[in-house]
Write a protein that holds these residues in place. Structure first.
Motif, PDB file in Angstrom:
ATOM      1  N   LEU A 116       0.822  -1.211   0.000  1.00 27.73           N
ATOM      2  CA  LEU A 116       0.000   0.000   0.000  1.00 27.73           C
ATOM      3  C   LEU A 116       0.859   1.265   0.000  1.00 27.73           C
ATOM      4  O   LEU A 116       0.486   2.274  -0.597  1.00 27.73           O
ATOM      5  CB  LEU A 116      -0.954  -0.003   1.194  1.00 27.73           C
ATOM      6  CG  LEU A 116      -2.112  -0.994   1.090  1.00 27.73           C
ATOM      7  CD1 LEU A 116      -2.911  -1.011   2.381  1.00 27.73           C
ATOM      8  CD2 LEU A 116      -3.007  -0.667  -0.092  1.00 27.73           C
ATOM      9  N   ARG A 117       2.027   1.219   0.651  1.00 24.18           N
ATOM     10  CA  ARG A 117       2.933   2.370   0.638  1.00 24.18           C
ATOM     11  C   ARG A 117       3.402   2.629  -0.788  1.00 24.18           C
ATOM     12  O   ARG A 117       3.405   3.767  -1.264  1.00 24.18           O
ATOM     13  CB  ARG A 117       4.125   2.118   1.554  1.00 24.18           C
ATOM     14  CG  ARG A 117       4.996   3.354   1.732  1.00 24.18           C
ATOM     15  CD  ARG A 117       6.205   3.136   2.629  1.00 24.18           C
ATOM     16  NE  ARG A 117       6.040   2.158   3.676  1.00 24.18           N
ATOM     17  CZ  ARG A 117       6.737   1.032   3.756  1.00 24.18           C
ATOM     18  NH1 ARG A 117       7.649   0.735   2.849  1.00 24.18           N
ATOM     19  NH2 ARG A 117       6.553   0.182   4.747  1.00 24.18           N
ATOM     20  N   ASP A 159      -6.426  -5.262  -0.131  1.00 22.57           N
ATOM     21  CA  ASP A 159      -5.693  -4.662   0.987  1.00 22.57           C
ATOM     22  C   ASP A 159      -6.374  -3.380   1.464  1.00 22.57           C
ATOM     23  O   ASP A 159      -6.520  -3.152   2.666  1.00 22.57           O
ATOM     24  CB  ASP A 159      -4.249  -4.350   0.582  1.00 22.57           C
ATOM     25  CG  ASP A 159      -3.419  -5.596   0.361  1.00 22.57           C
ATOM     26  OD1 ASP A 159      -3.848  -6.682   0.793  1.00 22.57           O
ATOM     27  OD2 ASP A 159      -2.341  -5.480  -0.251  1.00 22.57           O
ATOM     28  N   MET A 160      -6.784  -2.536   0.510  1.00 23.24           N
ATOM     29  CA  MET A 160      -7.428  -1.272   0.881  1.00 23.24           C
ATOM     30  C   MET A 160      -8.745  -1.533   1.604  1.00 23.24           C
ATOM     31  O   MET A 160      -9.069  -0.846   2.581  1.00 23.24           O
ATOM     32  CB  MET A 160      -7.658  -0.400  -0.358  1.00 23.24           C
ATOM     33  CG  MET A 160      -6.390   0.206  -0.896  1.00 23.24           C
ATOM     34  SD  MET A 160      -6.631   1.499  -2.112  1.00 23.24           S
ATOM     35  CE  MET A 160      -7.420   0.621  -3.433  1.00 23.24           C
ATOM     36  N   LYS A 161      -9.481  -2.525   1.154  1.00 21.58           N
ATOM     37  CA  LYS A 161     -10.748  -2.867   1.804  1.00 21.58           C
ATOM     38  C   LYS A 161     -10.492  -3.358   3.220  1.00 21.58           C
ATOM     39  O   LYS A 161     -11.198  -2.986   4.158  1.00 21.58           O
ATOM     40  CB  LYS A 161     -11.470  -3.933   0.988  1.00 21.58           C
ATOM     41  CG  LYS A 161     -12.867  -4.223   1.449  1.00 21.58           C
ATOM     42  CD  LYS A 161     -13.537  -5.201   0.508  1.00 21.58           C
ATOM     43  CE  LYS A 161     -14.966  -5.475   0.937  1.00 21.58           C
ATOM     44  NZ  LYS A 161     -15.620  -6.448   0.071  1.00 21.58           N
ATOM     45  N   LEU A 162      -9.459  -4.189   3.387  1.00 20.81           N
ATOM     46  CA  LEU A 162      -9.118  -4.735   4.692  1.00 20.81           C
ATOM     47  C   LEU A 162      -8.685  -3.641   5.672  1.00 20.81           C
ATOM     48  O   LEU A 162      -9.075  -3.641   6.836  1.00 20.81           O
ATOM     49  CB  LEU A 162      -8.003  -5.781   4.540  1.00 20.81           C
ATOM     50  CG  LEU A 162      -7.692  -6.614   5.763  1.00 20.81           C
ATOM     51  CD1 LEU A 162      -8.853  -7.564   6.053  1.00 20.81           C
ATOM     52  CD2 LEU A 162      -6.429  -7.409   5.537  1.00 20.81           C
ATOM     53  N   GLU A 168      -8.549   7.634  -3.288  1.00 19.75           N
ATOM     54  CA  GLU A 168      -8.428   9.097  -3.259  1.00 19.75           C
ATOM     55  C   GLU A 168      -7.614   9.573  -2.064  1.00 19.75           C
ATOM     56  O   GLU A 168      -6.984  10.627  -2.107  1.00 19.75           O
ATOM     57  CB  GLU A 168      -9.814   9.771  -3.192  1.00 19.75           C
ATOM     58  CG  GLU A 168     -10.790   9.315  -4.246  1.00 19.75           C
ATOM     59  CD  GLU A 168     -11.524   8.031  -3.875  1.00 19.75           C
ATOM     60  OE1 GLU A 168     -12.055   7.931  -2.753  1.00 19.75           O
ATOM     61  OE2 GLU A 168     -11.532   7.116  -4.716  1.00 19.75           O
ATOM     62  N   GLU A 169      -7.612   8.807  -0.986  1.00 18.99           N
ATOM     63  CA  GLU A 169      -6.905   9.207   0.225  1.00 18.99           C
ATOM     64  C   GLU A 169      -5.387   9.116   0.077  1.00 18.99           C
ATOM     65  O   GLU A 169      -4.653   9.637   0.915  1.00 18.99           O
ATOM     66  CB  GLU A 169      -7.373   8.351   1.400  1.00 18.99           C
ATOM     67  CG  GLU A 169      -8.828   8.574   1.721  1.00 18.99           C
ATOM     68  CD  GLU A 169      -9.385   7.584   2.725  1.00 18.99           C
ATOM     69  OE1 GLU A 169     -10.255   7.988   3.516  1.00 18.99           O
ATOM     70  OE2 GLU A 169      -8.948   6.415   2.700  1.00 18.99           O
ATOM     71  N   ALA A 170      -4.919   8.497  -0.984  1.00 14.52           N
ATOM     72  CA  ALA A 170      -3.478   8.354  -1.202  1.00 14.52           C
ATOM     73  C   ALA A 170      -2.828   9.688  -1.563  1.00 14.52           C
ATOM     74  O   ALA A 170      -1.607   9.824  -1.458  1.00 14.52           O
ATOM     75  CB  ALA A 170      -3.205   7.335  -2.299  1.00 14.52           C
ATOM     76  N   GLU A 171      -3.605  10.668  -1.979  1.00 16.65           N
ATOM     77  CA  GLU A 171      -3.048  11.971  -2.362  1.00 16.65           C
ATOM     78  C   GLU A 171      -2.384  12.674  -1.183  1.00 16.65           C
ATOM     79  O   GLU A 171      -1.411  13.392  -1.358  1.00 16.65           O
ATOM     80  CB  GLU A 171      -4.137  12.862  -2.957  1.00 16.65           C
ATOM     81  CG  GLU A 171      -4.695  12.346  -4.276  1.00 16.65           C
ATOM     82  CD  GLU A 171      -3.631  12.205  -5.361  1.00 16.65           C
ATOM     83  OE1 GLU A 171      -2.728  13.054  -5.431  1.00 16.65           O
ATOM     84  OE2 GLU A 171      -3.710  11.218  -6.117  1.00 16.65           O
ATOM     85  N   ASP A 172      -2.911  12.493   0.015  1.00 15.22           N
ATOM     86  CA  ASP A 172      -2.316  13.093   1.218  1.00 15.22           C
ATOM     87  C   ASP A 172      -1.332  12.096   1.810  1.00 15.22           C
ATOM     88  O   ASP A 172      -1.720  11.146   2.487  1.00 15.22           O
ATOM     89  CB  ASP A 172      -3.415  13.440   2.222  1.00 15.22           C
ATOM     90  CG  ASP A 172      -2.876  14.101   3.484  1.00 15.22           C
ATOM     91  OD1 ASP A 172      -1.651  14.375   3.544  1.00 15.22           O
ATOM     92  OD2 ASP A 172      -3.673  14.352   4.403  1.00 15.22           O
ATOM     93  N   ARG A 173      -0.047  12.318   1.569  1.00 12.25           N
ATOM     94  CA  ARG A 173       0.991  11.355   1.926  1.00 12.25           C
ATOM     95  C   ARG A 173       1.039  11.049   3.420  1.00 12.25           C
ATOM     96  O   ARG A 173       1.104   9.890   3.829  1.00 12.25           O
ATOM     97  CB  ARG A 173       2.346  11.887   1.462  1.00 12.25           C
ATOM     98  CG  ARG A 173       3.493  10.954   1.734  1.00 12.25           C
ATOM     99  CD  ARG A 173       4.806  11.572   1.278  1.00 12.25           C
ATOM    100  NE  ARG A 173       5.907  10.706   1.550  1.00 12.25           N
ATOM    101  CZ  ARG A 173       6.529  10.622   2.715  1.00 12.25           C
ATOM    102  NH1 ARG A 173       6.140  11.365   3.719  1.00 12.25           N
ATOM    103  NH2 ARG A 173       7.529   9.792   2.881  1.00 12.25           N
ATOM    104  N   VAL A 174       1.002  12.094   4.259  1.00  8.93           N
ATOM    105  CA  VAL A 174       1.129  11.896   5.702  1.00  8.93           C
ATOM    106  C   VAL A 174      -0.067  11.105   6.230  1.00  8.93           C
ATOM    107  O   VAL A 174       0.093  10.139   6.990  1.00  8.93           O
ATOM    108  CB  VAL A 174       1.245  13.259   6.421  1.00  8.93           C
ATOM    109  CG1 VAL A 174       1.260  13.087   7.925  1.00  8.93           C
ATOM    110  CG2 VAL A 174       2.494  13.986   5.952  1.00  8.93           C
ATOM    111  N   ILE A 180      -2.220   3.364   6.737  1.00 10.14           N
ATOM    112  CA  ILE A 180      -1.790   2.020   6.325  1.00 10.14           C
ATOM    113  C   ILE A 180      -0.788   1.401   7.290  1.00 10.14           C
ATOM    114  O   ILE A 180      -0.521   0.210   7.213  1.00 10.14           O
ATOM    115  CB  ILE A 180      -1.191   2.027   4.903  1.00 10.14           C
ATOM    116  CG1 ILE A 180       0.103   2.833   4.846  1.00 10.14           C
ATOM    117  CG2 ILE A 180      -2.207   2.504   3.894  1.00 10.14           C
ATOM    118  CD1 ILE A 180       0.890   2.631   3.570  1.00 10.14           C
ATOM    119  N   CYS A 181      -0.252   2.182   8.207  1.00 10.04           N
ATOM    120  CA  CYS A 181       0.776   1.699   9.128  1.00 10.04           C
ATOM    121  C   CYS A 181       0.192   0.638  10.073  1.00 10.04           C
ATOM    122  O   CYS A 181      -0.874   0.828  10.640  1.00 10.04           O
ATOM    123  CB  CYS A 181       1.351   2.855   9.935  1.00 10.04           C
ATOM    124  SG  CYS A 181       2.714   2.364  10.974  1.00 10.04           S
TER     125      CYS A 181
END
Length: 185
Positions: A116-117, A159-162, A168-174, A180-181
């Motif tokens: 996911l990273r 993975d994203m569902k889990l 869309e949330e991937a745009e904000d890196r922090v 996902i951590c």
């Protein structure tokens, strides 16, 4: 003339002509055992605390096993193969309640986090970037009969569902990194 081969090594990872990743998983397990053997003196020493053994494991062995797997669509069997190897290494070292004592998370969680990273990194690229375009690539023609092969984007969507995140949330890196951590370095 270029010779056609069944598999080749590219940037340290084995690429197979049929799109499978079985040989790469076996090499990652072997690399993990090689790393474990290098530090087995520390890992098997009864005077070293379980927490320290966990730290040594996470800095020497796990990166060798994780190398390149963030771009691979692992099957459940292959993920289990990696888990078994990790558990055996930790059992040799600790011989007690394994994950809690050494503060080591499940290997599958770490593979999911790495995948996911990497996906978030590619998603933040320009929409015309080759890596981003390749994620959405649909090949022309018909797929062969039988069960479809597991594709990278299928695994990422699982993975994203889990984890409970959206593309869309991937745009904000922090924020993406926090979501996902899985807690274990």
């Amino acid at each position: 003339e270029i010779k056609k081969v069944e598999d080749f090594k590219y940037l340290g990872s084995t690429v197979q002509s049929n799109g499978e990743c079985g040989k790469e998983v076996k090499k990652r397990v072997q690399a993990g055992w090689n790393g474990w053997r290098k530090v087995s003196g520390v890992m098997c020493d009864k005077r070293v605390s379980a927490r320290m053994k966990g730290k040594v494991y996470k800095t020497v062995v796990r990166p060798a096993m994780l190398y390149g797997l963030e771009t691979v669509a692992l099957r459940k069997r292959q993920e289990a193969e990696l888990e078994v190897a990790e558990t055996k290494m930790l059992r040799f070292s600790l011989n007690e309640y394994i994950r809690g004592t050494a503060h080591v998370r499940c290997f599958g969680d770490k593979v999911r986090e790495a995948r996911l990273r990497w996906f978030g990194h590619v998603q933040r690229r320009d929409s015309e970037h080759i890596g981003r375009r390749m994620l959405r690539l649909e090949l022309p023609g018909r797929r062969p009969r039988g069960r479809p092969k597991r594709r990278f984007m299928d695994v990422v969507k699982e993975d994203m569902k889990l984890v409970g995140v959206r593309e869309e949330e991937a745009e904000d890196r922090v924020r993406w990194r926090q979501m996902i951590c899985c807690g274990d370095p």
